[in-house]
Design an enzyme around this catalytic site. Structure first.
Site, PDB file in Angstrom:
ATOM      1  CB  CYS A  55      -0.899  -0.034   1.232  1.00 35.97           C
ATOM      2  SG  CYS A  55      -1.732   1.496   1.630  1.00 35.97           S
ATOM      3  CB  CYS A  58       0.519   1.559   4.193  1.00 36.82           C
ATOM      4  SG  CYS A  58      -1.242   1.152   4.159  1.00 36.82           S
TER       5      CYS A  58
END
Length: 139
Positions: A55, A58
């Site tokens: 991600c 993230c």
């Protein structure tokens, strides 16, 4: 002659590299581990980041959390949960998108932030809740 030169290059010391800094953020691997952390946290504010390795937001959040952990150790304890490896924990916290940061204090979920926010937003939440329950302490 050339062989001697090549073998001496093999024995040369590798270039100096600084080892990566040790993370101040603990990874949670099991539901039992998370429950133990929550049960023993007392009045400490917990910040739990649900993330995935693939991600991009993230990955952007990680250095922000590392800096927060480094600069605010008395206010908040930060943990990470990999949603790909801990699907049950992600379901328990109703994680629908990542990053998903949950704030817990006194065994209660106070707030969650889903998505990537600026560092100042996380700091505001920490400042708000880190001492919110200290007012009720007997003198």
């Amino acid at each position: 002659m050339l062989l001697a030169v090549l073998s001496s290059c093999d024995n040369a010391a590798p270039p100096s590299t600084t080892p990566p800094a040790k993370s101040l953020i603990t990874k949670i691997h099991t539901k039992e581990q998370l429950n133990q952390i929550i049960e023993t946290s007392g009045e400490r504010l917990l910040m739990i980041d649900f993330y995935a390795d693939w991600c991009p937001p993230c990955k952007e959040l990680n250095p922000i959390l590392e800096e927060i952990a480094k600069n605010n150790p008395a206010k908040v304890l930060i943990y990470k949960v990999n949603t790909d490896k801990n699907k049950e924990l992600a379901q328990d916290f109703r994680v629908a998108g990542i990053p998903h940061v949950v704030f817990i204090k006194n065994k209660k979920t106070l707030l969650f932030l889903s998505g990537l926010y600026p560092k100042k937003m996380y700091l505001r939440v920490i400042d708000r809740y880190a001492s919110a329950f200290a007012v009720n302490k007997p003198q």
